[in-house]
Write an enzyme that holds these catalytic residues in place. Structure first.
Site, PDB file in Angstrom:
ATOM      1  N   SER A 130       0.846  -1.201   0.000  1.00  0.00           N
ATOM      2  CA  SER A 130       0.000   0.000   0.000  1.00  0.00           C
ATOM      3  C   SER A 130       0.872   1.237   0.000  1.00  0.00           C
ATOM      4  O   SER A 130       1.985   1.223   0.529  1.00  0.00           O
ATOM      5  CB  SER A 130      -0.891   0.009   1.240  1.00  0.00           C
ATOM      6  OG  SER A 130      -1.489   1.281   1.397  1.00  0.00           O
TER       7      SER A 130
ATOM      8  N   TYR B 216      -1.982  -0.779  10.287  1.00  0.00           N
ATOM      9  CA  TYR B 216      -2.077  -1.231   8.893  1.00  0.00           C
ATOM     10  C   TYR B 216      -0.811  -0.841   8.133  1.00  0.00           C
ATOM     11  O   TYR B 216      -0.199  -1.669   7.454  1.00  0.00           O
ATOM     12  CB  TYR B 216      -3.310  -0.600   8.244  1.00  0.00           C
ATOM     13  CG  TYR B 216      -3.447  -0.824   6.756  1.00  0.00           C
ATOM     14  CD1 TYR B 216      -3.822  -2.067   6.256  1.00  0.00           C
ATOM     15  CD2 TYR B 216      -3.211   0.206   5.852  1.00  0.00           C
ATOM     16  CE1 TYR B 216      -3.960  -2.271   4.893  1.00  0.00           C
ATOM     17  CE2 TYR B 216      -3.349   0.014   4.486  1.00  0.00           C
ATOM     18  CZ  TYR B 216      -3.720  -1.228   4.010  1.00  0.00           C
ATOM     19  OH  TYR B 216      -3.855  -1.432   2.651  1.00  0.00           O
TER      20      TYR B 216
ATOM     21  N   LYS C 148       2.122  -3.291   6.354  1.00  0.00           N
ATOM     22  CA  LYS C 148       2.540  -3.232   4.955  1.00  0.00           C
ATOM     23  C   LYS C 148       4.034  -2.933   4.853  1.00  0.00           C
ATOM     24  O   LYS C 148       4.704  -3.403   3.913  1.00  0.00           O
ATOM     25  CB  LYS C 148       1.719  -2.178   4.202  1.00  0.00           C
ATOM     26  CG  LYS C 148       0.244  -2.536   4.058  1.00  0.00           C
ATOM     27  CD  LYS C 148       0.026  -3.839   3.306  1.00  0.00           C
ATOM     28  CE  LYS C 148      -1.438  -4.061   2.940  1.00  0.00           C
ATOM     29  NZ  LYS C 148      -1.665  -5.319   2.192  1.00  0.00           N
TER      30      LYS C 148
HETATM   31  P1  NAP Z   1     -11.249  -5.742  -0.050  1.00  0.00           P
HETATM   32  O1  NAP Z   1     -12.195  -5.446  -1.156  1.00  0.00           O
HETATM   33  O2  NAP Z   1     -11.616  -5.400   1.345  1.00  0.00           O
HETATM   34  O3  NAP Z   1     -10.838  -7.276  -0.139  1.00  0.00           O
HETATM   35  C1  NAP Z   1     -10.004  -7.849   0.813  1.00  0.00           C
HETATM   36  C2  NAP Z   1      -9.687  -9.249   0.374  1.00  0.00           C
HETATM   37  O4  NAP Z   1      -8.827  -9.847   1.343  1.00  0.00           O
HETATM   38  C3  NAP Z   1     -10.922 -10.102   0.250  1.00  0.00           C
HETATM   39  O5  NAP Z   1     -10.836 -10.896  -0.901  1.00  0.00           O
HETATM   40  C4  NAP Z   1     -10.891 -10.959   1.501  1.00  0.00           C
HETATM   41  O6  NAP Z   1     -11.420 -12.244   1.286  1.00  0.00           O
HETATM   42  C5  NAP Z   1      -9.413 -11.066   1.775  1.00  0.00           C
HETATM   43  N1  NAP Z   1      -9.186 -11.268   3.190  1.00  0.00           N
HETATM   44  C6  NAP Z   1      -9.208 -10.328   4.163  1.00  0.00           C
HETATM   45  N2  NAP Z   1      -9.004 -10.904   5.349  1.00  0.00           N
HETATM   46  C7  NAP Z   1      -8.872 -12.220   5.119  1.00  0.00           C
HETATM   47  C8  NAP Z   1      -8.655 -13.330   5.961  1.00  0.00           C
HETATM   48  N3  NAP Z   1      -8.517 -13.208   7.291  1.00  0.00           N
HETATM   49  N4  NAP Z   1      -8.562 -14.558   5.410  1.00  0.00           N
HETATM   50  C9  NAP Z   1      -8.686 -14.693   4.074  1.00  0.00           C
HETATM   51  N5  NAP Z   1      -8.898 -13.690   3.221  1.00  0.00           N
HETATM   52  C10 NAP Z   1      -8.987 -12.462   3.749  1.00  0.00           C
HETATM   53  O7  NAP Z   1      -9.877  -4.996  -0.271  1.00  0.00           O
HETATM   54  P2  NAP Z   1      -9.015  -4.669  -1.580  1.00  0.00           P
HETATM   55  O8  NAP Z   1      -9.047  -3.222  -1.754  1.00  0.00           O
HETATM   56  O9  NAP Z   1      -9.375  -5.553  -2.697  1.00  0.00           O
HETATM   57  O10 NAP Z   1      -7.577  -5.042  -1.004  1.00  0.00           O
HETATM   58  C11 NAP Z   1      -6.717  -5.989  -1.601  1.00  0.00           C
HETATM   59  C12 NAP Z   1      -5.296  -5.668  -1.164  1.00  0.00           C
HETATM   60  O11 NAP Z   1      -4.943  -4.370  -1.654  1.00  0.00           O
HETATM   61  C13 NAP Z   1      -5.104  -5.603   0.345  1.00  0.00           C
HETATM   62  O12 NAP Z   1      -3.880  -6.194   0.700  1.00  0.00           O
HETATM   63  C14 NAP Z   1      -5.078  -4.137   0.643  1.00  0.00           C
HETATM   64  O13 NAP Z   1      -4.349  -3.834   1.820  1.00  0.00           O
HETATM   65  C15 NAP Z   1      -4.413  -3.588  -0.608  1.00  0.00           C
HETATM   66  N6  NAP Z   1      -4.680  -2.181  -0.843  1.00  0.00           N
HETATM   67  C16 NAP Z   1      -5.948  -1.732  -1.120  1.00  0.00           C
HETATM   68  C17 NAP Z   1      -6.156  -0.380  -1.336  1.00  0.00           C
HETATM   69  C18 NAP Z   1      -7.499   0.195  -1.664  1.00  0.00           C
HETATM   70  O14 NAP Z   1      -7.645   1.427  -1.726  1.00  0.00           O
HETATM   71  N7  NAP Z   1      -8.529  -0.594  -1.915  1.00  0.00           N
HETATM   72  C19 NAP Z   1      -5.081   0.498  -1.257  1.00  0.00           C
HETATM   73  C20 NAP Z   1      -3.822   0.015  -0.970  1.00  0.00           C
HETATM   74  C21 NAP Z   1      -3.639  -1.328  -0.765  1.00  0.00           C
HETATM   75  P3  NAP Z   1     -12.828 -12.747   1.914  1.00  0.00           P
HETATM   76  O15 NAP Z   1     -13.850 -11.693   1.617  1.00  0.00           O
HETATM   77  O16 NAP Z   1     -13.086 -14.028   1.197  1.00  0.00           O
HETATM   78  O17 NAP Z   1     -12.593 -12.971   3.377  1.00  0.00           O
END
Ligand code: NAP
Length: 269
Positions: free
Chosen positions: A162, A175, A179
């Protein structure tokens, strides 16, 4: 559907691929020709939809269920992954257990699953800190450990970090710290695995339109403010990240390792 098929014959595992950024990554890698393990923790229906969508588009995928950040998570991931792969290969049966015929069964591991929302230092609590570290840093490390005996030389590891590890993000300190740990893992592994031709890189998204930051987009004004953080004046899409991951998963990126690739649309430059 992308017909370049740059990943034909490759096997990938994408964690947290039932929704959000992980879903876009799984679909893109499958479009590029990889057989994709679509890991999920709780979103079973969504993950099955991703698998169905990939198959509908002529790709190959199977679901991998396992909650991360709990004891035994790594074993559960690879038990489900190995079972799914056996089924996909038409090998059938459960005999031999999760460790059977594991060598050469993986080319690309994308550590995408993550949790956010830890709050500022004044609100920090040990349980939330432990959860952030368990899901965002500990699970990826031990997934890599279990993946390495399976991974063919020339493999790819991509860690989704991130912007929060590169810019001050005090509103979610635990968080951001988790990261930062993931970024350091990338660096260490890149050095250790170079001899096998395995590259290890980090992709650092900025604000991407997923459930993770939905609470920041509840009004038009809030949306506009978030969009304005990028030089392109829009909120990122999951495909903006997936396309970068596809490059890092491909042979074109063979001379890049140990790097943090900013995929934030020039946020807060
Ligand atoms: P999201 O829509 O909240 O999805 C999170 C994903 O992680 C889901 O598929 C969820 O699976 C999985 N997950 C979370 N906790 C889990 C657990 N305990 N066991 C198994 N699976 C788990 O978030 P996203 O935005 O797609 O995020 C994906 C990655 O990008 C993350 O690492 C996040 O930190 C990073 N990121 C996101 C952003 C942003 O703005 N969206 C920015 C920077 C970095 P289930 O629903 O099946 O549990």
């Amino acid at each position: 559907m992308d017909n370049r098929r740059t990943l034909a014959g490759k096997i990938a595992l994408v964690t947290g691929a039932g929704r959000g950024i992980g879903r876009a990554i799984a679909e893109r890698l499958a479009d590029d020709g990889a057989l994709v393990g679509v890991h999920y923790g709780h979103s079973a229906t969504a993950a099955q939809e991703v698998v169905a969508e990939i198959r509908k588009n002529g790709g190959r995928a199977f679901a991998v269920e396992a909650e991360l950040g709990v004891p035994g998570d790594t074993d559960a991931v690879f038990a489900a992954f190995d079972a799914g792969l056996r089924a996909e290969r038409g090998e059938g049966g459960e005999e031999g257990g999760a460790g059977a015929r594991v060598g050469g069964s993986l080319d690309i591991l994308v550590n995408n699953a993550g949790v956010s929302g830890s709050g500022p230092v004044s609100q920090a609590v040990p349980e939330v800190f432990d959860r952030m570290m368990a899901v965002n840093a500990k699970a990826p490390l031990f997934l890599v450990q279990a993946a390495l005996p399976r991974m063919r030389d020339g493999g790819r590891i991509v860690n989704i970090s991130s912007l929060a590890s590169r810019r001050a993000f005090p509103e979610s300190i635990a968080y951001a710290m988790s990261k930062g740990a993931l970024d350091t893992m990338t660096l260490c592994l890149a050095k250790e695995l170079g001899g096998r031709g395995i590259t290890v890189n980090t992709v650092g998204p900025g604000f991407i339109e997923t459930n993770m930051n939905a609470r920041r987009r509840t009004t038009p004004e809030a949306r506009a403010a978030l969009a304005g953080r990028s030089v392109f004046d829009r909120i990122g899409r999951p495909s903006d990240v997936a396309d970068v991951v596809a490059f890092l998963a491909s042979d074109d990126s063979r001379w890049i390792t140990g790097q943090y690739l900013d995929a934030s649309g020039g946020t807060d430059l």
